[in-house]
Design a protein around this motif. Structure first.
Motif, PDB file in Angstrom:
ATOM      1  N   ILE A   1       0.846  -1.203   0.000  1.00 15.95           N
ATOM      2  CA  ILE A   1       0.000   0.000   0.000  1.00 15.95           C
ATOM      3  C   ILE A   1       0.877   1.246   0.000  1.00 15.95           C
ATOM      4  N   GLU A   2       1.941   1.221   0.799  1.00 15.82           N
ATOM      5  CA  GLU A   2       2.889   2.343   0.839  1.00 15.82           C
ATOM      6  C   GLU A   2       3.426   2.636  -0.556  1.00 15.82           C
ATOM      7  N   LYS A   3       3.732   1.606  -1.313  1.00 14.85           N
ATOM      8  CA  LYS A   3       4.276   1.782  -2.665  1.00 14.85           C
ATOM      9  C   LYS A   3       3.245   2.433  -3.583  1.00 14.85           C
ATOM     10  N   ILE A   4       1.996   2.022  -3.478  1.00 17.44           N
ATOM     11  CA  ILE A   4       0.939   2.640  -4.290  1.00 17.44           C
ATOM     12  C   ILE A   4       0.791   4.118  -3.954  1.00 17.44           C
ATOM     13  N   LEU A   5       0.812   4.433  -2.669  1.00 18.09           N
ATOM     14  CA  LEU A   5       0.645   5.822  -2.232  1.00 18.09           C
ATOM     15  C   LEU A   5       1.789   6.709  -2.720  1.00 18.09           C
ATOM     16  N   SER A   6       2.960   6.134  -2.881  1.00 17.14           N
ATOM     17  CA  SER A   6       4.098   6.920  -3.371  1.00 17.14           C
ATOM     18  C   SER A   6       3.901   7.374  -4.814  1.00 17.14           C
ATOM     19  N   ASN A   7       2.915   6.774  -5.493  1.00 12.70           N
ATOM     20  CA  ASN A   7       2.613   7.106  -6.888  1.00 12.70           C
ATOM     21  C   ASN A   7       1.436   8.073  -6.993  1.00 12.70           C
ATOM     22  N   HIS A   8       1.142   8.786  -5.904  1.00 13.63           N
ATOM     23  CA  HIS A   8      -0.083   9.598  -5.869  1.00 13.63           C
ATOM     24  C   HIS A   8      -0.062  10.745  -6.878  1.00 13.63           C
ATOM     25  N   LYS A   9       1.106  11.227  -7.259  1.00 10.11           N
ATOM     26  CA  LYS A   9       1.174  12.346  -8.207  1.00 10.11           C
ATOM     27  C   LYS A   9       0.630  11.951  -9.587  1.00 10.11           C
ATOM     28  N   GLN A  10       0.889  10.720 -10.002  1.00 11.04           N
ATOM     29  CA  GLN A  10       0.351  10.259 -11.281  1.00 11.04           C
ATOM     30  C   GLN A  10      -1.172  10.202 -11.232  1.00 11.04           C
ATOM     31  N   ILE A  11      -1.715   9.735 -10.091  1.00 10.36           N
ATOM     32  CA  ILE A  11      -3.170   9.656  -9.947  1.00 10.36           C
ATOM     33  C   ILE A  11      -3.764  11.060  -9.902  1.00 10.36           C
ATOM     34  N   GLU A  12      -3.056  11.991  -9.289  1.00 12.68           N
ATOM     35  CA  GLU A  12      -3.506  13.381  -9.267  1.00 12.68           C
ATOM     36  C   GLU A  12      -3.557  13.956 -10.691  1.00 12.68           C
ATOM     37  N   TYR A  13      -2.562  13.620 -11.504  1.00  9.75           N
ATOM     38  CA  TYR A  13      -2.531  14.081 -12.896  1.00  9.75           C
ATOM     39  C   TYR A  13      -3.739  13.546 -13.667  1.00  9.75           C
ATOM     40  N   ILE A  14      -4.033  12.255 -13.524  1.00  9.52           N
ATOM     41  CA  ILE A  14      -5.190  11.664 -14.214  1.00  9.52           C
ATOM     42  C   ILE A  14      -6.481  12.326 -13.727  1.00  9.52           C
ATOM     43  N   SER A  15      -6.565  12.586 -12.439  1.00 15.08           N
ATOM     44  CA  SER A  15      -7.764  13.210 -11.867  1.00 15.08           C
ATOM     45  C   SER A  15      -8.032  14.563 -12.495  1.00 15.08           C
ATOM     46  N   ASP A  16      -6.971  15.329 -12.741  1.00 21.35           N
ATOM     47  CA  ASP A  16      -7.132  16.658 -13.327  1.00 21.35           C
ATOM     48  C   ASP A  16      -7.755  16.577 -14.724  1.00 21.35           C
ATOM     49  N   LEU A  17      -7.442  15.536 -15.449  1.00 22.93           N
ATOM     50  CA  LEU A  17      -7.970  15.384 -16.808  1.00 22.93           C
ATOM     51  C   LEU A  17      -9.456  15.032 -16.824  1.00 22.93           C
TER      52      LEU A  17
ATOM     53  N   GLU B   1     -19.890  10.015  -3.668  1.00 25.86           N
ATOM     54  CA  GLU B   1     -20.032  10.570  -2.318  1.00 25.86           C
ATOM     55  C   GLU B   1     -19.388  11.943  -2.183  1.00 25.86           C
ATOM     56  N   ILE B   2     -18.184  12.091  -2.717  1.00 27.32           N
ATOM     57  CA  ILE B   2     -17.436  13.309  -2.393  1.00 27.32           C
ATOM     58  C   ILE B   2     -17.273  14.281  -3.558  1.00 27.32           C
ATOM     59  N   SER B   3     -17.485  13.820  -4.811  1.00 27.61           N
ATOM     60  CA  SER B   3     -17.345  14.742  -5.945  1.00 27.61           C
ATOM     61  C   SER B   3     -18.691  15.093  -6.570  1.00 27.61           C
ATOM     62  N   TYR B   4     -19.742  14.301  -6.225  1.00 31.40           N
ATOM     63  CA  TYR B   4     -21.102  14.477  -6.751  1.00 31.40           C
ATOM     64  C   TYR B   4     -21.186  14.179  -8.251  1.00 31.40           C
TER      65      TYR B   4
ATOM     66  N   ALA C   1     -12.515  15.374  -6.382  1.00 32.48           N
ATOM     67  CA  ALA C   1     -13.395  16.172  -5.520  1.00 32.48           C
ATOM     68  C   ALA C   1     -12.737  17.488  -5.125  1.00 32.48           C
ATOM     69  N   VAL C   2     -11.467  17.427  -4.749  1.00 35.07           N
ATOM     70  CA  VAL C   2     -10.752  18.648  -4.374  1.00 35.07           C
ATOM     71  C   VAL C   2     -10.685  19.615  -5.551  1.00 35.07           C
ATOM     72  N   MET C   3     -10.396  19.093  -6.735  1.00 33.45           N
ATOM     73  CA  MET C   3     -10.283  19.944  -7.926  1.00 33.45           C
ATOM     74  C   MET C   3     -11.625  20.549  -8.323  1.00 33.45           C
ATOM     75  N   ARG C   4     -12.707  19.910  -7.923  1.00 34.85           N
ATOM     76  CA  ARG C   4     -14.052  20.450  -8.200  1.00 34.85           C
ATOM     77  C   ARG C   4     -14.522  21.404  -7.112  1.00 34.85           C
ATOM     78  N   GLY C   5     -13.689  21.609  -6.087  1.00 36.26           N
ATOM     79  CA  GLY C   5     -14.046  22.526  -5.007  1.00 36.26           C
ATOM     80  C   GLY C   5     -15.005  21.951  -3.991  1.00 36.26           C
ATOM     81  N   CYS C   6     -15.083  20.623  -3.897  1.00 38.15           N
ATOM     82  CA  CYS C   6     -16.009  19.979  -2.961  1.00 38.15           C
ATOM     83  C   CYS C   6     -15.372  19.851  -1.575  1.00 38.15           C
ATOM     84  N   ASN C   7     -16.210  19.822  -0.569  1.00 39.12           N
ATOM     85  CA  ASN C   7     -15.750  19.603   0.799  1.00 39.12           C
ATOM     86  C   ASN C   7     -15.648  18.096   1.018  1.00 39.12           C
ATOM     87  N   VAL C   8     -14.461  17.551   0.855  1.00 36.62           N
ATOM     88  CA  VAL C   8     -14.325  16.097   0.845  1.00 36.62           C
ATOM     89  C   VAL C   8     -14.564  15.477   2.220  1.00 36.62           C
ATOM     90  N   ASP C   9     -14.255  16.201   3.290  1.00 39.61           N
ATOM     91  CA  ASP C   9     -14.463  15.641   4.626  1.00 39.61           C
ATOM     92  C   ASP C   9     -15.919  15.690   5.062  1.00 39.61           C
TER      93      ASP C   9
END
Length: 612
Positions: A448-464, A492-495, A592-600
C-alpha cells in the motif's frame, strides 16, 4: 447522526463545547448550537451552517459559564435553519435539550401538547421531546429526573439526550437508547459526547452509557439508573485513543490523511493476530464460537454502504476457502423482507461506527431467530460489539472523514482473517495455501505504501477527468466489490454520477452509455479473470470510451490498450482488493478537491447513521 457534547465542572464550558463540536462536525454539519447556564440565565445560541458560523456569531456575546451543552446537526425533522437547530427550549424555557436520534411518535405527542396549550417554534421532533418531559414533570409534580424517566417510557424511537435546567445550575441529565453517549470522568468535572473525540484531550476515563440508562452528572457526582429506576454502578473504561489521531497532522483533509494512514491501519488490524513465520493466525473473539461457525450451514453478512462492499469481498473469501454458502445483505432491507433465518445460522454484522441503526435492527432480528452474531467494527465500546455474541475490532483508529477509506481496508483484513481461520479449522485449505496467504497478508502494508508513493500520477489523471459528468467502474471476481466501492467514493465526495458493475455485465445494458466522453475505470489486475477483462477493455475501446486501468506492475498488454494505467504491486488474488481500492480512493479524493467539494463533509451525508 448528530454530534453531542456537554460539560459541567470548574472550567469555562464554551471553549470545550466549541472545540468538541468541531471534532464532532463529521457527524452532522448543517446547523449547530450551544446552551450555557450563567447566574440562573439559560441562554441558547444556534446558527445554520458550520461550527465556525456559530463561533463568529458569538464573537461579541458573553459566553461565560461552567456548564453547557452543544450540538451539531444532520437534519431529519425540519430543514436546516437557525430555528430547527439544537438546543431546544422547553415551553417555559426552564429547560434546554440536545438530541440525537428520531422520535417516531412525535406527531401524536405534539398534538397532545398543543391541546394543553403548548406552542412550538421549530419543525423538529426534538422540541416536542423536551416539551413533553416538562409536561410530565408539571402533570405528575415530580423531580426532573423522575419526569425524564417517566417520559422515556412513552417515547418510541431512538435518542441520546442531554438536558440542562435553570433549577439545577451545576447538573446535566442524560439518557440514551439506540444512539451513542459517552461520559468522560474528570476531577470534579464531567464531559458528555457522542463519541470520545471531544473527551480524549481532558481525560482517558470514560463510561459508556447503555440503552435505557439515565445519568445525572454534577461536579462531584455521577449516578446512573435504568429506566426502571434501578441503580447501576458506573464501569470506567480507559481510552486508548491518542489526541494526534483525531487531528489532521499537516494534511489538507482528514480523508487524505486517512488514505495515507492505511499502511499503518492495515498493519494494526493484523498486529498480534498474524505471524507467517510460525503459522499463527488468531482472532480472540472467534475462539468461543468457532465450533458453531464450523457447523453453520450458511453465513449471512449484513452491512450498509462501504461495509456492505467489504462484505461482498468476504463472500468470495469464505466461499472459496471455507466452502460455506454466504449471503450478503443490505442491513437496511434485511429486516423488512421477513428473511429466513434458522437457528445456528451465523450472521456477521459490519459497521465502522458500531452504531449504524439499520445494522443494529438487523442484529436484533437475527438474534431473535436464534442466529449466532459476530460483529466487525472499529469503535471500541460502541453498540454493535455489545449487541453481538462475539466479534473483532478492526483497530483502524478514528476515521473522521465521512467517506470511509481506511475502515474499508481494515474491515476486509479482519474478514479475510476470519475466512482463513474458518477454512483452517474446517480443513478446506491446504497448509501450503494457508501459509502463502499469511505471508502475503504481512506484505500488504508495504505494498500500500508503494501505491501511495505514486499519488502524483493519480492526481494528474484526476485533473484530466475532473469535469466528467459520469463514470463507470468495472471489475471481475474479487475486484467487482472494489468497482462498487470506487463508484461510491466518487459520487459521495465529488457528486459525479458513477456506477460500478461486474465487467461482464457491461454488455447487458451499461455499454449503451459509452461514448468518447465516458471515462471507464477497469480494475484489471493479473488474476483468474484477466483474459476476460482484456476483452471487456477492447469492447469499450471499440466504442471510443476513455479507459483508465488499474493493472498489476509490468503489465505489457493492457498498457498498450488503455489510455491511462495505474500500476499496483502483485499479491494473492484474494488479497487484491486491499491494493486495488487505494488508487480509486485517491482518484475520488483528487477529483473532488479539484471540483471545489468539501471532501471531509460531503453534502447530505453524515458519518454515523444512527437513524433508520
Amino acid at each position: 447522526m448528530c454530534g453531542i457534547v456537554a460539560y459541567t465542572g470548574y472550567r469555562q464550558a464554551y471553549p470545550i463545547l466549541i472545540k468538541g463540536l468541531k471534532r464532532l462536525e463529521y457527524r452532522g454539519y448543517d446547523s449547530t448550537g450551544i446552551a450555557l447556564l450563567n447566574e440562573q440565565s439559560l441562554n441558547v445560541y444556534k446558527k445554520k451552517g458550520k461550527v465556525s458560523d456559530l463561533e463568529d456569531f458569538l464573537a461579541d456575546i458573553n459566553v461565560n459559564g461552567t456548564i453547557g451543552i452543544g450540538h451539531t446537526r444532520w437534519a431529519t425533522h425540519g430543514e436546516p435553519n437557525d430555528v430547527n437547530a439544537h438546543p431546544h427550549y422547553s415551553f417555559s424555557k426552564n429547560l434546554a435539550m440536545i438530541h440525537n436520534g428520531i422520535i417516531e411518535n412525535y406527531s401524536s405527542l405534539k398534538q397532545e401538547l398543543i391541546n394543553h396549550g403548548h406552542e412550538f417554534q421549530s419543525q423538529t421532533d426534538s422540541e416536542v421531546f423536551i416539551h413533553f418531559i416538562e409536561h410530565v414533570q408539571e402533570k405528575v409534580n415530580c423531580s426532573l429526573e423522575e419526569a425524564i424517566r417517566l417520559a422515556l417510557k412513552e417515547i418510541v424511537g431512538a435518542y441520546a439526550i442531554v438536558i440542562m435546567s435553570k433549577d439545577h445550575p451545576n447538573t446535566l441529565f442524560a439518557a440514551r437508547k439506540g444512539s451513542p453517549l459517552v461520559i468522560g470522568v474528570g476531577e470534579k468535572e464531567y464531559f458528555l459526547a457522542s463519541d470520545a473525540t471531544p473527551i480524549v484531550e481532558y481525560t482517558n476515563d470514560v463510561v459508556y452509557l447503555d440503552d435505557y440508562e439515565i445519568a445525572v452528572l454534577s461536579r462531584d457526582s455521577l449516578t446512573i439508573k435504568t429506566i426502571e429506576d434501578e441503580s447501576i454502578a458506573p464501569y470506567i473504561h480507559t481510552l486508548e485513543m491518542e489526541l494526534e489521531s483525531i487531528e489532521k497532522g499537516g494534511y489538507e483533509h482528514f480523508m487524505l490523511k486517512e488514505i495515507f494512514e492505511q499502511p499503518r491501519s492495515v498493519h494494526d488490524s493484523m498486529r498480534g493476530r498474524v505471524n507467517s513465520a510460525t503459522g499463527h493466525l488468531l482472532l480472540g473473539g472467534l475462539r468461543e464460537y468457532l465450533n458453531k461457525m464450523i457447523h453453520a450451514r450458511r453465513i449471512i453478512i449484513i452491512g450498509c454502504g462501504t461495509s456492505w462492499h467489504a462484505g461482498l469481498v468476504a463472500e468470495y473469501i469464505f466461499e472459496e476457502f471455507a466452502r460455506v454458502p454466504v449471503e450478503v445483505e443490505y442491513a437496511s432491507e434485511f429486516r423488512y423482507r421477513n428473511p429466513i433465518i434458522n437457528e445456528g445460522d451465523v450472521v456477521i454484522a459490519i459497521s465502522q461506527s458500531g452504531e449504524t441503526a439499520d445494522t443494529l435492527a438487523a442484529i436484533e432480528l437475527a438474534k431473535s431467530k436464534g442466529a449466532i452474531i459476530f460483529g466487525v467494527c472499529n469503535v471500541v465500546g460502541s453498540s454493535i460489539p455489545r449487541a453481538t455474541h462475539a466479534g473483532a475490532y478492526t483497530h483502524a483508529g478514528p476515521e473522521i472523514g465521512v467517506a470511509s477509506t481506511k475502515a474499508f481496508t481494515a474491515q476486509v483484513v479482519v474478514l479475510t482473517m476470519m475466512g482463513i481461520i474458518l477454512a483452517k479449522a474446517k480443513g478446506t485449505i491446504s497448509e501450503t495455501d494457508y501459509r502463502k496467504l499469511l505471508v502475503e497478508l504481512e506484505t500488504i502494508p508495504e505494498k500500500i505504501e508503494k501505491i501511495l508513493s505514486n499519488h502524483k500520477q493519480i492526481e494528474y489523471i484526476s485533473d484530466l477527468f475532473k469535469e466528467a459528468r459520469n463514470f463507470l467502474f468495472l471489475g471481475r471476481g474479487y475486484n467487482f466489490p472494489v468497482a462498487l466501492e470506487g463508484a461510491l467514493k466518487l459520487k459521495e465526495i465529488s457528486y459525479i454520477h458513477a456506477e460500478g458493475y461486474p465487467a461482464a455485465e457491461m454488455k447487458h445494458g451499461p455499454i449503451a452509455l459509452i461514448d468518447e466522453e465516458m471515462p471507464v475505470v477497469f480494475i484489471a489486475t493479473k488474476d483468474s479473470s484477466y483474459e476476460k477483462i482484456v476483452s471487456n477493455i477492447q469492447e469499450v475501446r471499440a466504442r471510443k470510451g476513455r479507459v483508465i486501468a488499474v493493472v498489476t506492475e509490468n503489465d505489457k498488454l493492457i498498457s498498450q490498450m488503455a489510455e491511462f494505467i495505474i500500476e499496483i504491486p502483485h499479491t494473492h488474488e484474494a488479497l487484491m482488493p486491499l491494493l486495488s481500492v487505494i488508487p480509486l480512493q485517491l482518484l475520488s479524493y483528487y477529483i473532488a478537491v479539484m471540483r471545489g467539494c468539501n471532501v471531509d463533509q460531503p453534502r447530505n451525508l453524515a458519518k454515523s447513521v444512527t437513524v433508520e
